[in-house]
Write an enzyme that holds these catalytic residues in place. Structure first.
Site, mmCIF file in Angstrom:
data_model
loop_
_atom_site.group_PDB
_atom_site.id
_atom_site.type_symbol
_atom_site.label_atom_id
_atom_site.label_comp_id
_atom_site.label_asym_id
_atom_site.label_seq_id
_atom_site.Cartn_x
_atom_site.Cartn_y
_atom_site.Cartn_z
ATOM 1 N N TYR A 158 0.877 -1.277 -0.097
ATOM 2 C CA TYR A 158 -0.033 0.000 -0.272
ATOM 3 C C TYR A 158 0.812 1.225 0.050
ATOM 4 O O TYR A 158 1.903 1.303 0.896
ATOM 5 C CB TYR A 158 -0.757 -0.085 1.241
ATOM 6 C CG TYR A 158 -1.784 1.249 1.491
ATOM 7 C CD1 TYR A 158 -2.780 1.611 0.327
ATOM 8 C CD2 TYR A 158 -1.527 2.220 2.369
ATOM 9 C CE1 TYR A 158 -3.662 2.536 0.860
ATOM 10 C CE2 TYR A 158 -2.422 3.250 2.485
ATOM 11 C CZ TYR A 158 -3.385 3.642 1.401
ATOM 12 O OH TYR A 158 -4.174 4.709 1.676
ATOM 13 N N ASP A 260 9.619 3.069 -0.522
ATOM 14 C CA ASP A 260 8.295 3.687 0.417
ATOM 15 C C ASP A 260 8.537 3.356 1.832
ATOM 16 O O ASP A 260 8.268 2.125 2.208
ATOM 17 C CB ASP A 260 7.100 3.286 -0.278
ATOM 18 C CG ASP A 260 5.780 3.783 0.601
ATOM 19 O OD1 ASP A 260 6.104 4.636 1.501
ATOM 20 O OD2 ASP A 260 4.628 3.689 0.567
ATOM 21 N N LYS A 288 4.144 9.044 8.422
ATOM 22 C CA LYS A 288 3.758 8.594 9.642
ATOM 23 C C LYS A 288 4.563 9.161 10.955
ATOM 24 O O LYS A 288 4.311 10.337 11.102
ATOM 25 C CB LYS A 288 3.934 7.071 9.609
ATOM 26 C CG LYS A 288 3.095 6.592 8.414
ATOM 27 C CD LYS A 288 1.854 5.619 8.951
ATOM 28 C CE LYS A 288 1.210 4.990 7.772
ATOM 29 N NZ LYS A 288 -0.245 4.566 8.284
HETATM 30 C C1 LIG Z 1 3.640 2.352 3.085
HETATM 31 C C2 LIG Z 1 2.676 3.334 3.085
HETATM 32 N N1 LIG Z 1 2.642 4.160 2.183
HETATM 33 C C3 LIG Z 1 2.050 5.368 2.005
HETATM 34 C C4 LIG Z 1 0.975 5.332 2.880
HETATM 35 C C5 LIG Z 1 -0.314 6.526 3.018
HETATM 36 O O1 LIG Z 1 0.156 7.567 3.942
HETATM 37 P P1 LIG Z 1 -1.035 8.527 4.337
HETATM 38 O O2 LIG Z 1 -2.013 7.665 5.011
HETATM 39 O O3 LIG Z 1 -0.115 9.525 5.304
HETATM 40 O O4 LIG Z 1 -1.363 9.135 3.344
HETATM 41 C C6 LIG Z 1 0.766 4.435 3.799
HETATM 42 C C7 LIG Z 1 -0.269 4.598 4.799
HETATM 43 O O5 LIG Z 1 -0.715 3.580 5.602
HETATM 44 C C8 LIG Z 1 1.729 3.295 3.995
HETATM 45 O O6 LIG Z 1 1.468 2.385 4.773
#
Ligand SMILES: Cc1ncc(COP(=O)(O)O)c(C=O)c1O
Length: 454
Positions: A158, A260, A288
């Site tokens: 994700y 990511d 986060k």
């Molecule tokens: C690995 C990863 N990337 C991106 C995101 C997206 O982050 P946000 O919820 O701050 O938009 C998340 C959210 O859980 C994530 O787990």
């Protein structure tokens, strides 16, 4: 455990859960009038009902009914600092008294970027406000630099809720396509098929699936985005050498690699998976826990990738990028909270949690194992280690839900969607907090254990 007995345990625990939270139930009813679905994000809709919180302090949170919890939910991985940490609260209140928004850079931004460069080994940085914004910029940037449209994404990863990455996040068996050639499946409504088709899907820990796509689409793949440790499917770790080989393979095809590290960045260690695995990608995204609980994100890159931004080849923009409140909190987080001592303490708590829970699994004959990565950890309810999304798909999520309910009713708040999510140990947790987690797990393990196992 027999299937009806597992369902019965869930029903009993859900009843206790609701009984403990009458005010939450009333608020949920009132909220439905003004908030779509009665919550502020669809992932706050959890069974049997959303939990409404009143406040948090240290390692604890309180719900509106006055129940206190050891908080290992950690705001879906954003609360590495714990709650109301004096260094974060102090930085925020000092900045609030000097103005919260200018849309001009402030000195804290340079200090934060320099600290991130030291931790992650990438020289240049920009900021955004959420993980979604950061990964969106990373995908744009890979396309802009290479002049190519296709990207590669891992099934089960994700990366936020923008169009290019809302593909094959959690496909069901019927939509996922063949194991050796996963389909590009939209993960949300509202995403045009034309965009979904530009995202090609591969299997985690499977280099051949990437090589095949690069060969099938010569000169057309801009790059690949990956969670270097998968953390939206429990925790799935990379096989030794996988990430380094991935980088080489992509570079052979003049394609770029984005890690990511929104979830992993600060939580698995001071320099994320990047530093732990000693593989430097072309781009990194962070969010986060970065801002100590304040909304902020960062994108780091090599001289080449961020040089493209610096020269105006790609306009990376946003009214709130580098917001002074967020920068002040992030600076405090990096320099005063996420310190080497804090990581040492978290490592001791990680070992305690992993050992205690694994003992309870063994003592009660549960089919499960513990996986941890720094401050993050989870119980995977399968005998075999899970190495990719297809293995994860086969795990029965009712065990995670039953476990979540036992913890919650026993005063430990784990993230809901327990099969997908992980606990987060903050810098403010202590041994007693971890022992509570272990004790609750042991109670659950006895209930779900061999007496009733098939
Ligand atoms: C690995 C990863 N990337 C991106 C995101 C997206 O982050 P946000 O919820 O701050 O938009 C998340 C959210 O859980 C994530 O787990």
């Amino acid at each position: 455990m027999t299937e009806p007995r597992l369902d019965q345990i869930i029903a009993e625990q859900e009843e206790i859960f609701v009984r403990r939270q009458p005010r939450s139930a009333r608020l949920a009813g009132q909220a439905a009038e003004y908030l779509a679905g009665g919550v502020t994000s669809s992932w706050q809709i959890t069974a049997p009902q959303p939990v409404w919180l009143s406040h948090g302090r240290g390692s604890r949170v309180w719900d509106v009914d006055g129940n206190q919890y050891v908080d290992l939910h950690g705001g879906y991985g954003a609360a590495l600092a714990g709650h109301a940490h004096p260094a974060i609260a102090g930085a925020i209140s000092r900045q609030a008294g000097s103005g919260t928004h200018f849309a001009q850079p402030t000195p804290d931004a340079v200090a934060v970027a320099a600290e991130l460069a030291g931790r992650f080994g990438l020289p240049r940085w920009r900021f955004a406000n959420s993980g979604t914004e950061a990964t969106m910029d990373a995908v744009h940037l890979m396309r802009s630099i290479t002049g190519r449209d296709l990207i590669i994404k891992v099934e089960g990863c994700y990366h936020g809720h923008h169009d290019s990455v809302q593909v094959s996040v959690a496909p069901g068996e019927e939509d996922a396509g063949p194991r050796d050639k996963p389909a590009s499946t939209p993960s949300s409504t509202g995403i045009p098929r034309a965009i979904t088709d530009l995202t090609l899907i591969v299997t985690f820990n499977d280099l051949d699936s990437v090589a095949r796509l690069l060969d099938e689409h010569p000169g057309r793949v801009a790059g690949m985005i990956i969670e270097p440790v998968m953390m939206n499917a429990g925790i799935i770790t990379p096989a030794p050498g996988y990430l380094a080989a991935l980088k080489n393979l992509l570079h052979e095809h003049r394609a770029l690699l984005t890690f990511d590290e929104v979830k992993t960045g600060l939580t698995v260690g001071p320099g994320g998976v990047t530093r732990a695995e000693n593989v430097q990608p072309d781009l990194i995204t962070l969010a986060k826990s970065l801002g100590g609980g304040v909304s902020v994100a960062a994108i780091g890159g090599t001289g080449q990738t961020m040089g493209h931004v610096a020269s105006g080849g790609y306009e990376m923009v946003g009214t709130f990028n580098g917001n002074p409140l967020a920068m002040a909190a992030t600076r405090a987080m990096l320099t005063e909270v996420a310190t080497p001592q804090a990581y040492g303490r978290i490592e001791r708590l990680r070992q305690r949690a992993a050992a205690g829970i694994q003992d309870a699994i063994n003592n009660n004959g549960l089919t499960a194992h513990v996986v941890t990565a720094g401050a993050k950890g989870c119980v995977v309810f399968s005998a075999e280690p899970v190495t990719s999304y297809r293995g994860f798909l086969g795990v029965d999520d009712r065990y995670s839900h039953a476990h979540w309910l036992y913890q919650h009713n026993g005063g430990v708040f784990l993230p809901p969607w327990g099969k997908i999510e992980q606990w987060l140990i903050s810098v403010q947790h202590d041994e007693a907090d971890i022992d509570r987690l272990i004790e609750n797990f042991a109670v659950f393990a006895r209930a779900a254990g061999p007496g009733t196992r098939r």
